[in-house]
Design a protein around this motif. Structure first.
Motif, PDB file in Angstrom:
ATOM      1  N   UNK A  14      -8.746  -8.361  -7.354  1.00  0.00           N
ATOM      2  CA  UNK A  14      -9.779  -7.382  -7.712  1.00  0.00           C
ATOM      3  C   UNK A  14      -9.173  -5.987  -7.792  1.00  0.00           C
ATOM      4  N   UNK A  15      -9.917  -5.068  -8.410  1.00  0.00           N
ATOM      5  CA  UNK A  15      -9.450  -3.688  -8.537  1.00  0.00           C
ATOM      6  C   UNK A  15      -9.652  -2.937  -7.231  1.00  0.00           C
ATOM      7  N   UNK A  16      -8.622  -2.304  -6.764  1.00  0.00           N
ATOM      8  CA  UNK A  16      -8.669  -1.418  -5.598  1.00  0.00           C
ATOM      9  C   UNK A  16      -8.662   0.004  -6.120  1.00  0.00           C
ATOM     10  N   UNK A  17      -9.746   0.743  -5.875  1.00  0.00           N
ATOM     11  CA  UNK A  17      -9.829   2.103  -6.426  1.00  0.00           C
ATOM     12  C   UNK A  17      -9.376   3.175  -5.447  1.00  0.00           C
ATOM     13  N   UNK A  18      -8.939   2.760  -4.258  1.00  0.00           N
ATOM     14  CA  UNK A  18      -8.393   3.681  -3.255  1.00  0.00           C
ATOM     15  C   UNK A  18      -9.374   4.759  -2.796  1.00  0.00           C
ATOM     16  N   UNK A  19     -10.670   4.486  -2.947  1.00  0.00           N
ATOM     17  CA  UNK A  19     -11.649   5.467  -2.472  1.00  0.00           C
ATOM     18  C   UNK A  19     -11.714   5.503  -0.948  1.00  0.00           C
ATOM     19  N   UNK A  20     -11.217   4.453  -0.289  1.00  0.00           N
ATOM     20  CA  UNK A  20     -11.070   4.464   1.160  1.00  0.00           C
ATOM     21  C   UNK A  20      -9.584   4.581   1.462  1.00  0.00           C
ATOM     22  N   UNK A  21      -9.178   5.732   1.971  1.00  0.00           N
ATOM     23  CA  UNK A  21      -7.770   5.995   2.258  1.00  0.00           C
ATOM     24  C   UNK A  21      -7.599   6.602   3.637  1.00  0.00           C
ATOM     25  N   UNK A  22      -6.549   7.378   3.795  1.00  0.00           N
ATOM     26  CA  UNK A  22      -6.193   7.921   5.104  1.00  0.00           C
ATOM     27  C   UNK A  22      -7.315   8.757   5.720  1.00  0.00           C
ATOM     28  N   UNK A  23      -7.868   9.682   4.954  1.00  0.00           N
ATOM     29  CA  UNK A  23      -8.925  10.551   5.485  1.00  0.00           C
ATOM     30  C   UNK A  23     -10.147   9.733   5.894  1.00  0.00           C
TER      31      UNK A  23
ATOM     32  N   UNK B   5      -9.533  11.123  -8.950  1.00  0.00           N
ATOM     33  CA  UNK B   5      -8.138  11.166  -9.412  1.00  0.00           C
ATOM     34  C   UNK B   5      -7.257  10.117  -8.756  1.00  0.00           C
ATOM     35  N   UNK B   6      -7.823   9.339  -7.840  1.00  0.00           N
ATOM     36  CA  UNK B   6      -7.002   8.378  -7.107  1.00  0.00           C
ATOM     37  C   UNK B   6      -6.635   7.186  -8.009  1.00  0.00           C
ATOM     38  N   UNK B   7      -5.442   6.707  -7.796  1.00  0.00           N
ATOM     39  CA  UNK B   7      -4.897   5.633  -8.625  1.00  0.00           C
ATOM     40  C   UNK B   7      -5.630   4.314  -8.377  1.00  0.00           C
ATOM     41  N   UNK B   8      -5.966   3.627  -9.441  1.00  0.00           N
ATOM     42  CA  UNK B   8      -6.533   2.285  -9.329  1.00  0.00           C
ATOM     43  C   UNK B   8      -5.405   1.258  -9.433  1.00  0.00           C
ATOM     44  N   UNK B   9      -5.560   0.147  -8.700  1.00  0.00           N
ATOM     45  CA  UNK B   9      -4.528  -0.877  -8.668  1.00  0.00           C
ATOM     46  C   UNK B   9      -5.182  -2.246  -8.527  1.00  0.00           C
ATOM     47  N   UNK B  10      -4.399  -3.282  -8.724  1.00  0.00           N
ATOM     48  CA  UNK B  10      -4.883  -4.631  -8.508  1.00  0.00           C
ATOM     49  C   UNK B  10      -4.453  -5.084  -7.122  1.00  0.00           C
ATOM     50  N   UNK B  11      -5.400  -5.610  -6.375  1.00  0.00           N
ATOM     51  CA  UNK B  11      -5.090  -6.163  -5.057  1.00  0.00           C
ATOM     52  C   UNK B  11      -4.521  -7.563  -5.285  1.00  0.00           C
ATOM     53  N   UNK B  12      -3.200  -7.632  -5.400  1.00  0.00           N
ATOM     54  CA  UNK B  12      -2.544  -8.882  -5.789  1.00  0.00           C
ATOM     55  C   UNK B  12      -2.613  -9.944  -4.704  1.00  0.00           C
ATOM     56  N   UNK B  13      -2.745  -9.529  -3.454  1.00  0.00           N
ATOM     57  CA  UNK B  13      -2.816 -10.498  -2.364  1.00  0.00           C
ATOM     58  C   UNK B  13      -4.192 -11.140  -2.253  1.00  0.00           C
ATOM     59  N   UNK B  14      -5.233 -10.348  -2.464  1.00  0.00           N
ATOM     60  CA  UNK B  14      -6.564 -10.792  -2.085  1.00  0.00           C
ATOM     61  C   UNK B  14      -7.556 -10.699  -3.242  1.00  0.00           C
ATOM     62  N   UNK B  15      -7.618 -11.769  -4.016  1.00  0.00           N
ATOM     63  CA  UNK B  15      -8.683 -11.925  -4.999  1.00  0.00           C
ATOM     64  C   UNK B  15      -8.418 -11.323  -6.354  1.00  0.00           C
TER      65      UNK B  15
ATOM     66  N   UNK C  76       0.839  -1.202   0.000  1.00  0.00           N
ATOM     67  CA  UNK C  76       0.000   0.000   0.000  1.00  0.00           C
ATOM     68  C   UNK C  76       0.873   1.250   0.000  1.00  0.00           C
ATOM     69  N   UNK C  77       0.600   2.132  -0.944  1.00  0.00           N
ATOM     70  CA  UNK C  77       1.300   3.406  -1.037  1.00  0.00           C
ATOM     71  C   UNK C  77       0.283   4.517  -0.754  1.00  0.00           C
ATOM     72  N   UNK C  78       0.445   5.136   0.389  1.00  0.00           N
ATOM     73  CA  UNK C  78      -0.607   5.970   0.972  1.00  0.00           C
ATOM     74  C   UNK C  78      -1.015   7.140   0.098  1.00  0.00           C
ATOM     75  N   UNK C  79      -0.104   7.655  -0.725  1.00  0.00           N
ATOM     76  CA  UNK C  79      -0.464   8.805  -1.564  1.00  0.00           C
ATOM     77  C   UNK C  79      -1.487   8.446  -2.638  1.00  0.00           C
ATOM     78  N   UNK C  80      -1.642   7.139  -2.911  1.00  0.00           N
ATOM     79  CA  UNK C  80      -2.674   6.703  -3.858  1.00  0.00           C
ATOM     80  C   UNK C  80      -4.070   6.880  -3.284  1.00  0.00           C
ATOM     81  N   UNK C  81      -4.178   7.044  -1.958  1.00  0.00           N
ATOM     82  CA  UNK C  81      -5.484   7.087  -1.302  1.00  0.00           C
ATOM     83  C   UNK C  81      -5.826   8.438  -0.709  1.00  0.00           C
ATOM     84  N   UNK C  82      -5.306   9.526  -1.277  1.00  0.00           N
ATOM     85  CA  UNK C  82      -5.659  10.874  -0.809  1.00  0.00           C
ATOM     86  C   UNK C  82      -6.061  11.720  -2.011  1.00  0.00           C
TER      87      UNK C  82
END
Length: 502
Positions: free
Chosen positions: A99-108, A87-97, A76-82
Motif C-alpha cells: 500500500x501507499x505510505x504517505x508519511x503523514x505520521x513521522x517523527x513529530x 510535501x512529504x514523499x509518498x512510497x510503497x510499503x513493500x513489506x506490508x501489503x 524507513x528514511x526519516x527525512x521523508x516524514x518531516x
C-alpha cells in the motif's frame, strides 16, 4: 488443592515498567486508522491522535512504545516524514501489503503521541538500507538542543525543544528482513553505527539496543556478542545497553499455515500455550550466553517482539496481519508476562506485537468504533507489577495438563511482586480449558488485612466484537475467603486472576 507460597521478604529483582511495553509499526491499520486519523477526521482526536485510543492506553498504563518497525524500520528514511505533510514523499510499503505510505505520521507525530500517552520512546533506526550519516542526523534532529543543521531543521518544522529518546534500536531483524546479514557482519556494523548515536543530553543517555536473535538462534547471539566484544575497550555503559530477542507463538510450525485465531480445538489450545512457555527456555539459553560476556548483567535482554501470530482473518488483506484475540490470547499474555517478571534480572523491556489492529493487538478499531481485546484486559490487570520488586513465589501441587505429551503445560502459573507501599500483587493463570482449581495462597509474614482482586474469564473461544465489545472483560473478584492469614478460593478454568494484598 494447589498451594501458592509467597515469600514477600525475598526480593529477586526489579520489574521495569518497560516489561509491559508495546510495538507499533507502519503495518496494516496499526498507525493509520488505529492510532492516527489526522487532524481533520470526524473521529474525535487531538492533533490527529484518536482520543479513545489514547485514553485506553493511558488507563492500561502503557510504559513505552516502539516505532517505526519492525521490518519497516530498515526501509524507513526519516527525512521523508518531516516538514509540511503535503510535501512529504509518498512510497510503497513493500513489506506490508504493497500500500501507499504517505508519511503523514513521522517523527513529530510519534513524539506527540507518546507525550499524549505519557510513555517512553523507543526508536528503531535503519541499518538495512540506511547510512551511518542518516542515523546520526536523526539522533541529532531529535535530541540536540544547541545550534546545528539538524536542530535548526527541527525548529523550522515547528519543534523548538529537543525530545528525549529513551531507547534506540540499531537496526531490526538484521538476520532477516533487515539485510540478511551474518552475525559477525552485523556485529561490526553495530559497533560502527552505535558510535554515532550520540548522547547530546548527558543527563539522559540513550539506551542502545543491539539486534539480537530470532527465537532459538544461539549462534547469532554468541557471534554478535563475540564480534562486539573483540578488542573492544573496557566495557562501559553506552556501547551496548540491550540485546533484542524476537519470538512469536504459532499454533502450527508452518509459516504458510499458522492456524486460525478463532477456529481451534482443545489440542491447539494446549499446543499454543506450550509454545508460549518456550519463552522461558529461550530466555534461559540466551541469558547463559550473555552471562559469559556480561556477568554483571549490565546488558538487558529486550524482548521487543512477542505474541501470537495466526493466519489473517478471512477477507482481510494478508499483508495487514489482522487477527482476532480470544481467551487463548489472554492466557498467552498472562503466562508470558509472568515469565518476563521472573526473568527481570536480565529482561529489561518487552514489547508485544502489536498495539492496534495487527497480530496480538490490545485494541481493535473499525472507523469510529474501538474495543479492548482480552489481551488488553490482562495488561490492565498486570499493570501493578510495573516498577515493583519481584518476590519469591512457587506453586505446590500443580499437575501438567494437555492433549499431547509433547505439549503439556502446568495447570496454574504465577508471579508476585511487592511495590514501594508494601502492597503484594499476585497474578495467576489457570490454563485448563475445563477444570477449576482450589487454591490457597500463603505468605511468609504478611497477614492480609486489605485484599482486592480482579478476574478475566470466559469460554476459551470467547472474544470481543464491535457488536459485543465487552463480552470478555475484567471484573471485580470477591469469591475468596481469608483464613489464618491465607487466601482461599476456587479459580475458574480458563482464567486470569490478580490479587492486591496488604
Amino acid at each position: 488443592m494447589a498451594k501458592v507460597y509467597i515469600n514477600e521478604k525475598n526480593k529477586k529483582g526489579h520489574i521495569n515498567p518497560e516489561l509491559y511495553g508495546n510495538f507499533s509499526e507502519h503495518l496494516g491499520r496499526c498507525i493509520y486508522e488505529g492510532l492516527y486519523v489526522g487532524e481533520n477526521s470526524e473521529i474525535p482526536n487531538t492533533n490527529g491522535m484518536r482520543n479513545d485510543v489514547v485514553a485506553a492506553l493511558k488507563e492500561m498504563k502503557l510504559p513505552v512504545l516502539r516505532w517505526p518497525g519492525g521490518c519497516f524500520a530498515d526501509e524507513y528514511h526519516w527525512k521523508d516524514g518531516i516538514g509540511p505533510k503535503e510535501n512529504r514523499k509518498k512510497m510503497i510499503n513493500t513489506h506490508w501489503g504493497g500500500v501507499t505510505e504517505d508519511n503523514s505520521f513521522g517523527t513529530h507525530e510519534f513524539f506527540e503521541l507518546c507525550e499524549q500517552i505519557g510513555c517512553k520512546t523507543y526508536i528503531n533506526g535503519n541499518v538495512g538500507s540506511g547510512t551511518v550519516q542518516e542515523m546520526s542526523e536523526w539522533v541529532e534532529y531529535m535530541t540536540f538542543d544547541g545550534v546545528s543543521p539538524m536542530a535548526d531543521l527541527r525548529r523550522k518544522n515547528g519543534r523548538e525543544k529537543a525530545w528525549k529518546v529513551d531507547y534506540f534500536g540499531v537496526g531490526n531483524e538484521n538476520w532477516g528482513c533487515g539485510g540478511n546479514m551474518t552475525p559477525s557482519y552485523y556485529g561490526n556494523l553495530y559497533r560502527r553505527y552505535q558510535t554515532y548515536v550520540r548522547n547530546y543530553d548527558q543527563k539522559h543517555p540513550i539506551f542502545k539496543v543491539c539486534c539480537g536473535p530470532n527465537a532459538g538462534d544461539t549462534y547469532w547471539t554468541e557471534n554478535v556478542l563475540k564480534t562486539c566484544f573483540e578488542n573492544a575497550p573496557e566495557w562501559m555503559h553506552g556501547f551496548m545497553d540491550g540485546l533484542s530477542l524476537h519470538y512469536y507463538t504459532l499454533p502450527e510450525d508452518d509459516w504458510s499455515h499458522k492456524g486460525s485465531a478463532l477456529d481451534f480445538d482443545d489440542a491447539a489450545w494446549y499446543k499454543t500455550l506450550a509454545k508460549a512457555f518456550k519463552l522461558d527456555e529461550l530466555i534461559h539459553k540466551h541469558s547463559t550466553i550473555m552471562d559469559k560476556y556480561d556477568p554483571e548483567k549490565k546488558i538487558g535482554l529486550i524482548c521487543d517482539e512477542w505474541g501470537t501470530w495466526y493466519d489473517v482473518e478471512p477477507g482481510t488483506n494478508p499483508g495487514f496481519l489482522y487477527q482476532q484475540s480470544t481467551m487463548r490470547d489472554a492466557l498467552v499474555a498472562g503466562l508470558s508476562l509472568n515469565i518476563f517478571n521472573k526473568h527481570c534480572d536480565r529482561v529489561k523491556m518487552a514489547n508485544i506485537a502489536q498495539l492496534i489492529n495487527v497480530l496480538q493487538a490490545v485494541i481493535l478499531t473499525e472507523g469510529p468504533k474501538m474495543l479492548r481485546t482480552p489481551t488488553y484486559h490482562v495488561f490492565h490487570m498486570y499493570k501493578y507489577h510495573q516498577d515493583a520488586d519481584l518476590v519469591e513465589s512457587y506453586i505446590d501441587g500443580v499437575e501438567q495438563i494437555g492433549e499431547d505429551e509433547k505439549f503439556k503445560v502446568p495447570h496454574l502459573q504465577e508471579s508476585a511482586s511487592v511495590d514501594k507501599d508494601g502492597v503484594v500483587t499476585i497474578t495467576l493463570n489457570n490454563l485448563s480449558i475445563d477444570k477449576a482449581e482450589e487454591v490457597e495462597i500463603a505468605f511468609a509474614e504478611c497477614n492480609p488485612k486489605y485484599v482486592s482482586a480482579a478476574i478475566l474469564t470466559n469460554d476459551m473461544h470467547a472474544y470481543n466484537t464491535f457488536e459485543d465489545p465487552d463480552k470478555v472483560h475484567e471484573e471485580v473478584f470477591t469469591d475468596y475467603k481469608i483464613e489464618n492469614g491465607k487466601i482461599i478460593f476456587t479459580m475458574p478454568a480458563c482464567s486470569v486472576v490478580m490479587f492486591r494484598v496488604k
